[in-house]
Design an enzyme around this catalytic site. Sequence first.
Site, PDB file in Angstrom:
ATOM      1  N   HIS A   1      29.642  41.515   3.688  1.00 48.05           N
ATOM      2  CA  HIS A   1      28.472  40.927   4.400  1.00 48.05           C
ATOM      3  C   HIS A   1      28.523  39.570   5.026  1.00 48.05           C
ATOM      4  O   HIS A   1      29.444  38.731   4.291  1.00 48.05           O
ATOM      5  CB  HIS A   1      27.232  40.984   3.467  1.00 48.05           C
TER       6      HIS A   1
ATOM      7  N   ASN B   1      24.233  35.337  10.419  1.00 49.37           N
ATOM      8  CA  ASN B   1      23.925  36.481   9.341  1.00 49.37           C
ATOM      9  C   ASN B   1      22.931  37.346   9.790  1.00 49.37           C
ATOM     10  O   ASN B   1      21.858  37.079  10.113  1.00 49.37           O
ATOM     11  CB  ASN B   1      23.387  35.552   8.117  1.00 49.37           C
TER      12      ASN B   1
ATOM     13  N   CYS C   1      20.310  42.398   2.594  1.00 47.68           N
ATOM     14  CA  CYS C   1      21.852  42.362   3.067  1.00 47.68           C
ATOM     15  C   CYS C   1      22.803  43.522   2.441  1.00 47.68           C
ATOM     16  O   CYS C   1      23.720  43.813   2.979  1.00 47.68           O
ATOM     17  CB  CYS C   1      22.403  41.032   3.101  1.00 47.68           C
TER      18      CYS C   1
HETATM   19  C1  LIG Z   1      22.134  27.031   3.672  1.00 51.53           C
HETATM   20  C2  LIG Z   1      23.312  26.132   3.370  1.00 51.53           C
HETATM   21  C3  LIG Z   1      24.331  26.276   4.412  1.00 51.53           C
HETATM   22  C4  LIG Z   1      22.786  24.643   3.093  1.00 51.53           C
HETATM   23  O1  LIG Z   1      23.820  23.953   2.505  1.00 51.53           O
HETATM   24  P1  LIG Z   1      23.306  22.714   1.389  1.00 51.53           P
HETATM   25  O2  LIG Z   1      24.375  21.866   1.179  1.00 51.53           O
HETATM   26  O3  LIG Z   1      22.740  23.606   0.389  1.00 51.53           O
HETATM   27  O4  LIG Z   1      22.141  22.058   2.177  1.00 51.53           O
HETATM   28  P2  LIG Z   1      20.801  21.532   1.740  1.00 51.53           P
HETATM   29  O5  LIG Z   1      19.835  22.381   1.954  1.00 51.53           O
HETATM   30  O6  LIG Z   1      21.033  21.119   0.325  1.00 51.53           O
HETATM   31  O7  LIG Z   1      20.575  20.352   2.696  1.00 51.53           O
HETATM   32  C5  LIG Z   1      21.292  19.206   2.707  1.00 51.53           C
HETATM   33  C6  LIG Z   1      20.978  18.332   4.044  1.00 51.53           C
HETATM   34  O8  LIG Z   1      21.077  18.827   5.084  1.00 51.53           O
HETATM   35  C7  LIG Z   1      19.923  19.041   5.726  1.00 51.53           C
HETATM   36  N1  LIG Z   1      19.611  20.073   6.744  1.00 51.53           N
HETATM   37  C8  LIG Z   1      19.409  21.255   6.150  1.00 51.53           C
HETATM   38  N2  LIG Z   1      19.593  22.376   6.945  1.00 51.53           N
HETATM   39  C9  LIG Z   1      19.766  21.542   8.154  1.00 51.53           C
HETATM   40  C10 LIG Z   1      20.004  22.131   9.629  1.00 51.53           C
HETATM   41  N3  LIG Z   1      19.921  23.167  10.103  1.00 51.53           N
HETATM   42  N4  LIG Z   1      20.547  21.073  10.394  1.00 51.53           N
HETATM   43  C11 LIG Z   1      20.555  19.852  10.114  1.00 51.53           C
HETATM   44  N5  LIG Z   1      20.431  19.166   8.719  1.00 51.53           N
HETATM   45  C12 LIG Z   1      19.944  20.133   7.979  1.00 51.53           C
HETATM   46  C13 LIG Z   1      18.701  18.750   4.833  1.00 51.53           C
HETATM   47  O9  LIG Z   1      17.634  18.301   5.145  1.00 51.53           O
HETATM   48  C14 LIG Z   1      19.471  17.942   3.718  1.00 51.53           C
HETATM   49  O10 LIG Z   1      19.295  16.412   4.099  1.00 51.53           O
HETATM   50  P3  LIG Z   1      19.103  15.338   3.263  1.00 51.53           P
HETATM   51  O11 LIG Z   1      20.191  15.515   2.132  1.00 51.53           O
HETATM   52  O12 LIG Z   1      18.873  14.063   3.990  1.00 51.53           O
HETATM   53  O13 LIG Z   1      17.534  15.788   2.437  1.00 51.53           O
HETATM   54  C15 LIG Z   1      23.905  26.600   2.031  1.00 51.53           C
HETATM   55  O14 LIG Z   1      23.007  26.357   0.842  1.00 51.53           O
HETATM   56  C16 LIG Z   1      24.123  28.227   2.044  1.00 51.53           C
HETATM   57  O15 LIG Z   1      25.029  28.473   2.853  1.00 51.53           O
HETATM   58  N6  LIG Z   1      23.792  28.935   1.091  1.00 51.53           N
HETATM   59  C17 LIG Z   1      23.807  30.384   1.085  1.00 51.53           C
HETATM   60  C18 LIG Z   1      22.817  31.049   2.020  1.00 51.53           C
HETATM   61  C19 LIG Z   1      22.974  32.232   2.480  1.00 51.53           C
HETATM   62  O16 LIG Z   1      24.124  32.765   2.463  1.00 51.53           O
HETATM   63  N7  LIG Z   1      21.993  33.142   2.604  1.00 51.53           N
HETATM   64  C20 LIG Z   1      21.821  34.490   2.943  1.00 51.53           C
HETATM   65  C21 LIG Z   1      22.610  35.472   1.637  1.00 51.53           C
HETATM   66  S1  LIG Z   1      22.352  36.966   2.180  1.00 51.53           S
END
Ligand SMILES: CC(C)(COP(=O)(O)OP(=O)(O)OC[C@H]1O[C@@H](n2cnc3c(N)ncnc32)[C@H](O)[C@@H]1OP(=O)(O)O)[C@@H](O)C(=O)NCCC(=O)NCCS
Length: 335
Positions: free
Chosen positions: A262, A292, A120
């Site tokens: 970004h 993204n 990115c």
């Molecule tokens: C991806 C992101 C939104 C996830 O949020 P989070 O709070 O870390 O979520 P988690 O992965 O811990 O998952 C939390 C719960 O939601 C669930 N979950 C994850 N993705 C899901 C989806 N797409 N739909 C529904 N539920 C989902 C998980 O299974 C988990 O459930 P559980 O607690 O029962 O196990 C967040 O971590 C984020 O934005 N990170 C940065 C990512 C990014 O920007 N990447 C590119 C960088 S250039």
Amino acid sequence: MTSKNAPPAGIRIAGTGMAVPPRKVSNDDLAKFVDTSDEWIRPRTGIVTRYLSDDKQLTSDLAAQAVTDAVSNAGLKPTDLDLLVCATMTPDVICPATACRVVDKIGAVPCGAMDLNLACTGLVAGLSIAANFIQSGAYKHIAVVGADRLSTIVNWDDRRTCVLFGDAAGAVVVSASDNPDQRCLYQQLNSDGGMGDALYVPRSEQDIPQGGHEGFNGKYDTLQMNGREVYKFAVHALQDCVKDALKHTGLAPDDIKMVIPHQSNIRMLTSAWKKLGFPDDKIYINIDRFGNTSAASIGLCLHELTEQGRLEEGDYVIFVAQGGGLTWGASLWQL
Ligand SMILES: CC(C)(COP(=O)(O)OP(=O)(O)OC[C@H]1O[C@@H](n2cnc3c(N)ncnc32)[C@H](O)[C@@H]1OP(=O)(O)O)[C@@H](O)C(=O)NCCC(=O)NCCS
């Protein structure tokens, strides 16, 4: 292309362009084939729709469309380009470089070409490369395009990652200028390969970190992401880059017309800008419509801002990005 010019007085962003595939996919559409929902995606990421390409639409096709647009908006012909930089982590093939294919597709042979694989952060790095080549006098017109089809490398059974990304290309033509007030005032690029497994694409078992990777989704050749780690890293990287850019140029948030970040996550962006003291209307956001789009995202933002007539000559803008590598960087330009 051979080097032929005396160093110019200034550097300008001469044209912008963008391309997305025709297929628009809402969160509700996605929920028909991924175990997810609009209620989960929208509040956590800000994403409402994204565009996904089909097998026939290559990264070079999207990039060629965006560059053609940018070259035409710059009032140039493809053959005016001296160099084309393509930032992508989803090249058509490993060899030749996607940039070579784009040069051929737009009719710009024998323009120089190079790919950058910085995820990115790629477009920000490409802008710096263009600024330096032009500032040295080597080249007059350089196209920088960020083009990615992350839909081809996500594991569609891994709902933690696949819902975040969209496919697109965003292009910028950078040219020599007679006006010394048009310039790139500040740039920085950083990396930390030691944190690479927070966001990576392993090919085989030997690519999995020792002790295993808790976030490994079980499928090689797909994007693996430790969402929480990336989130924490990105919030700090964004803030540090923008603080450094302001400190080194002596500018304040009030002086900046627009920060063009970004598009990774709306919660991450808004929390970073609040801490930096920027009002919401100085941060461009379009993640709601495109998701993204990796290396393309900043190009899409700049093109939309330009089309909306929201940027004028003399404005200061900051480009800032972070991504796989891990990589992060920024540049500050006077338009
Ligand atoms: C991806 C992101 C939104 C996830 O949020 P989070 O709070 O870390 O979520 P988690 O992965 O811990 O998952 C939390 C719960 O939601 C669930 N979950 C994850 N993705 C899901 C989806 N797409 N739909 C529904 N539920 C989902 C998980 O299974 C988990 O459930 P559980 O607690 O029962 O196990 C967040 O971590 C984020 O934005 N990170 C940065 C990512 C990014 O920007 N990447 C590119 C960088 S250039």
